[in-house]
Write a protein that holds these residues in place. Structure first.
Motif, PDB file in Angstrom:
ATOM      1  N   ASN A  30       9.234   6.224 -15.844  1.00 22.32           N
ATOM      2  CA  ASN A  30       9.167   5.791 -17.233  1.00 22.32           C
ATOM      3  C   ASN A  30      10.371   6.406 -17.947  1.00 22.32           C
ATOM      4  O   ASN A  30      10.526   7.630 -17.938  1.00 22.32           O
ATOM      5  CB  ASN A  30       7.851   6.262 -17.850  1.00 22.32           C
ATOM      6  N   SER A  31      11.195   5.582 -18.552  1.00 17.40           N
ATOM      7  CA  SER A  31      12.418   6.099 -19.171  1.00 17.40           C
ATOM      8  C   SER A  31      12.136   7.067 -20.321  1.00 17.40           C
ATOM      9  O   SER A  31      12.981   7.883 -20.666  1.00 17.40           O
ATOM     10  CB  SER A  31      13.301   4.947 -19.656  1.00 17.40           C
ATOM     11  N   LEU A  51      23.771   8.244 -24.755  1.00 17.65           N
ATOM     12  CA  LEU A  51      24.960   8.396 -23.906  1.00 17.65           C
ATOM     13  C   LEU A  51      24.923   7.504 -22.668  1.00 17.65           C
ATOM     14  O   LEU A  51      25.935   7.377 -21.989  1.00 17.65           O
ATOM     15  CB  LEU A  51      25.079   9.854 -23.421  1.00 17.65           C
ATOM     16  N   ALA A  52      23.761   6.931 -22.366  1.00 16.19           N
ATOM     17  CA  ALA A  52      23.646   6.211 -21.103  1.00 16.19           C
ATOM     18  C   ALA A  52      22.577   5.132 -21.182  1.00 16.19           C
ATOM     19  O   ALA A  52      21.672   5.194 -22.011  1.00 16.19           O
ATOM     20  CB  ALA A  52      23.304   7.192 -19.984  1.00 16.19           C
ATOM     21  N   ASN A  53      22.700   4.172 -20.287  1.00 14.28           N
ATOM     22  CA  ASN A  53      21.679   3.143 -20.120  1.00 14.28           C
ATOM     23  C   ASN A  53      20.661   3.682 -19.123  1.00 14.28           C
ATOM     24  O   ASN A  53      21.012   4.023 -17.998  1.00 14.28           O
ATOM     25  CB  ASN A  53      22.330   1.855 -19.604  1.00 14.28           C
ATOM     26  N   ILE A  54      19.414   3.780 -19.538  1.00 16.07           N
ATOM     27  CA  ILE A  54      18.360   4.320 -18.680  1.00 16.07           C
ATOM     28  C   ILE A  54      17.442   3.173 -18.279  1.00 16.07           C
ATOM     29  O   ILE A  54      16.938   2.453 -19.136  1.00 16.07           O
ATOM     30  CB  ILE A  54      17.562   5.415 -19.419  1.00 16.07           C
ATOM     31  N   SER A  55      17.257   2.995 -16.966  1.00 13.90           N
ATOM     32  CA  SER A  55      16.390   1.898 -16.510  1.00 13.90           C
ATOM     33  C   SER A  55      15.492   2.366 -15.381  1.00 13.90           C
ATOM     34  O   SER A  55      15.722   3.408 -14.761  1.00 13.90           O
ATOM     35  CB  SER A  55      17.230   0.708 -16.053  1.00 13.90           C
ATOM     36  N   THR A  56      14.453   1.587 -15.125  1.00 12.97           N
ATOM     37  CA  THR A  56      13.510   1.884 -14.043  1.00 12.97           C
ATOM     38  C   THR A  56      13.451   0.683 -13.108  1.00 12.97           C
ATOM     39  O   THR A  56      12.655  -0.225 -13.319  1.00 12.97           O
ATOM     40  CB  THR A  56      12.111   2.188 -14.603  1.00 12.97           C
ATOM     41  N   PRO A  57      14.302   0.683 -12.062  1.00 18.32           N
ATOM     42  CA  PRO A  57      14.335  -0.459 -11.150  1.00 18.32           C
ATOM     43  C   PRO A  57      13.056  -0.640 -10.332  1.00 18.32           C
ATOM     44  O   PRO A  57      12.734  -1.744  -9.939  1.00 18.32           O
ATOM     45  CB  PRO A  57      15.526  -0.172 -10.247  1.00 18.32           C
TER      46      PRO A  57
END
Length: 182
Positions: A30-31, A51-57
């Protein structure tokens, strides 16, 4: 303090408690686990999500793709030093966090942490109630409202307190179930 002000402040407290619950790991990626992680970026503490792209593949992985590649090592260091309890895997362009399954002891620790957050929320709501009641009593003392109006307002404040405390209890019960479900 008006009744509407007290209610809106209590609602904000419930929302803050929900955000705190979201930072507790449940065994699924979970981001929002990284919401409280701060990264030193050009000498300034900055929220990781800016600062960043946070994802949950998938259900067990969080990937972090920095907007600025030079911040990659700072992000990995900040995650390592945070209380998230995850080890970042840096492949040079992205950071991967693998979410291990929770042990029974770790689940109990997370339930205690959720309980602590819930209690903090309940205390905040009781403090709002106290402030509202003090305000009502002050208005009564200054003869701005009658004794009957004062009692009615105090009853309304107590009803609001009960309502929002119950919401926090429900959120806690949901989070506890989510944490303990294997």
């Amino acid at each position: 303090m008006k009744l509407a002000d007290a209610e809106s402040t209590m609602q904000k407290t419930v929302e803050a408690t929900q955000r705190s619950f979201n930072t507790i790991r449940t065994g699924r990626a979970n981001s929002s686990l990284l919401d409280k992680v701060m990264v030193e970026y050009y000498g300034v503490d900055t929220a990781l999500k800016s600062l960043a792209n946070i994802s949950t593949p998938d259900a067990t992985t969080i990937t972090i793709q920095p907007y600025d590649q030079s911040s990659l090592n700072s992000i990995a260091k900040a995650i390592s030093l945070s209380d998230v309890g995850l080890t970042p895997n840096n492949d040079g362009s992205t950071i991967r966090l693998n979410i291990p399954p929770l042990t029974t002891e770790r689940r109990k620790e997370f339930v205690k942490l959720a309980s602590k957050y819930a209690e903090e929320g309940r205390v905040a709501i009781r403090n709002i109630r106290r402030d509202a009641l003090d305000s009502i009593r002050k208005q009564e003392k200054n003869a701005e409202i009658s004794e009957d109006e004062s009692r009615d307002l105090q009853d309304e404040v107590q009803k609001l307190t009960n309502k929002y405390t119950a919401k926090i209890d429900d959120l806690f019960a949901d989070k506890e179930k989510e944490i303990t479900t294997v």
